[in-house]
Design an enzyme around this catalytic site. Structure first.
Site, mmCIF file in Angstrom:
data_model
loop_
_atom_site.group_PDB
_atom_site.id
_atom_site.type_symbol
_atom_site.label_atom_id
_atom_site.label_comp_id
_atom_site.label_asym_id
_atom_site.label_seq_id
_atom_site.Cartn_x
_atom_site.Cartn_y
_atom_site.Cartn_z
ATOM 1 N N ASP A 172 40.297 30.944 45.680
ATOM 2 C CA ASP A 172 41.449 29.875 44.749
ATOM 3 C C ASP A 172 41.847 29.096 45.747
ATOM 4 O OD1 ASP A 172 41.070 31.755 42.159
ATOM 5 O OD2 ASP A 172 41.886 32.476 43.604
ATOM 6 N N HIS A 199 43.581 36.694 39.794
ATOM 7 C CA HIS A 199 42.823 35.742 40.396
ATOM 8 C C HIS A 199 41.583 35.863 38.776
ATOM 9 C CE1 HIS A 199 38.829 34.474 42.158
ATOM 10 N NE2 HIS A 199 37.609 35.477 41.484
HETATM 11 C C1 LMR Z 1 34.521 33.015 41.165
HETATM 12 O O1 LMR Z 1 36.583 33.087 41.544
HETATM 13 O O2 LMR Z 1 34.157 31.777 41.268
HETATM 14 C C2 LMR Z 1 34.627 34.873 41.148
HETATM 15 O O3 LMR Z 1 35.918 35.250 40.817
HETATM 16 C C3 LMR Z 1 33.219 35.132 40.293
HETATM 17 C C4 LMR Z 1 34.153 35.122 38.345
HETATM 18 O O4 LMR Z 1 33.121 35.644 37.076
HETATM 19 O O5 LMR Z 1 33.622 33.723 38.307
#
Ligand code: LMR
Length: 351
Positions: A172, A199
């Protein structure tokens, strides 16, 4: 190739390895998947690693053979099949869990929990037994629920140290720096800001008001940028749909490598790296929350707490907290249910 042969090759390579007291053993669990392979490649080049233990349920001999031809001092140990996971984790100082299922279009990270929870549970049990002092990073999604689940497993095994368990949210930040760098016309590496919360979707909160260099955007543009950062994982999932599907692997491997590098520097006592990560804390209304952390030899040395938020960010913070509470509870509930079922099974057997 059978397990025995994988282990034999491992021994051979181990003999040629050079180690110093500042070198560490890192284990990558899920090392032969989409994230695992590029992560293992990046770690094979790391100067602070002496042993890189790769574990997966399939493909390990091939990935092992490939990686082991790379001319760096890092020795590769390769393990396949659940019965060899304890050996893979033995004496590891850092464990990175990247295994499990990836998202497909139309799915949220949360939809993965039913599939990935058992992976997290099983691996964490072995971490608790074989390397309870390891710094343990969880990349497997949904991070917001997998970290609380892992914590419960570690607690049951009397091996929980909140300083040593991390949900890896580095991607992120990586995305935030890239997108902001593009807006400001500066190199992403020159951009710094805290990205807090969790996340997934609205739990990801890039604190633009604290960005350096200063980012001046009107409300509409700021909202659009935040949304792009929050939905960047989905952007990749959608783009990959045309090519057989999956989610971010390369940018995630890069991010996991960046986080591993910070953990290794902290272990070595090489400065005091500061990274945002999703950890157990009391800095917010959630039992787990990503904030900037100062890392040291024992993991989290100091939680630097919530950064100053603008009025608009305060509102986003409240939304993130509400969602996170549910995600965290999901991980804890899964553990409780498993435990209840386990106790019931034992009782039934007695009868
Ligand atoms: C991301 O942020 O790309 C990972 O967590 C994979 C997803 O499923 O988005």
């Amino acid at each position: 190739m059978n397990n025995l042969k994988v282990r034999q090759i491992t021994r051979l390579v181990r003999n040629f390895g050079t180690t110093t007291k500042n070198d560490f053993k890192v284990a990558v669990v899920g090392a032969c998947g989409g994230i695992g392979q590029p992560l293992a490649l990046l770690l094979k080049r790391h100067k602070l690693i002496s042993k890189l233990s790769i574990y997966d349920v399939v493909k390990t001999p091939g990935v092992y053979a490939d990686l082991s031809h790379i001319d760096t001092k890092v020795c590769i140990e390769a393990f396949q099949c659940a019965e060899n996971l304890p050996a893979a984790l033995e004496k590891a100082q850092v464990v990175m869990l990247v295994g499990g299922m990836a998202r497909k279009p139309g799915m949220t990270r949360d939809d993965l929990f039913a599939k990935n929870a058992s992976v997290v549970e099983e691996v964490t049990m072995i971490v608790a037994e074989k390397c309870p002092k390891a710094l343990f990073g969880i990349v497997t999604n949904p991070v917001n629920s997998c970290v609380p689940l892992a914590a419960e497993v570690l607690k049951k095994k009397n091996a929980f140290d909140p300083k040593r368990l991390f949900g890896v949210t580095t991607l992120d930040l990586v995305r935030s720096r890239t997108f902001i760098g593009q807006i400001l016309g500066v190199e992403p590496s020159k951009v710094a800001l805290p990205v807090i919360g969790g996340h997934s979707g609205q739990t990801i909160l890039p604190v633009l008001s604290q960005c350096k260099p200063t980012l001046k955007l009107d409300k509409e543009k700021a909202t659009k940028l935040i949304k792009r950062i929050q939905e960047a994982g989905t952007e990749v999932v959608k783009a990959k749909d045309q090519d057989g599907g999956g989610s971010a692997t390369l940018s995630m491997a890069h991010s996991a490598a960046v986080f591993t590098d910070a953990l290794l520097k902290a272990l070595k006592g090489d400065g005091k790296p500061v990274k945002c990560s999703f950890v157990a804390s009391d800095v917010s209304d959630c039992a787990y929350f990503a904030t900037p952390l100062q890392l040291g030899k024992n993991g989290v040395e100091k939680n630097l707490g919530l950064p100053k938020l603008s009025a608009d960010e305060e509102k986003l913070y409240c939304i993130a907290v509400e969602q996170l509470k549910k995600d965290i509870q999901k991980g804890i509930d899964y553990f409780k249910k498993q435990n209840k079922d386990e106790k019931k099974d034992k009782k039934d057997k007695k009868c």
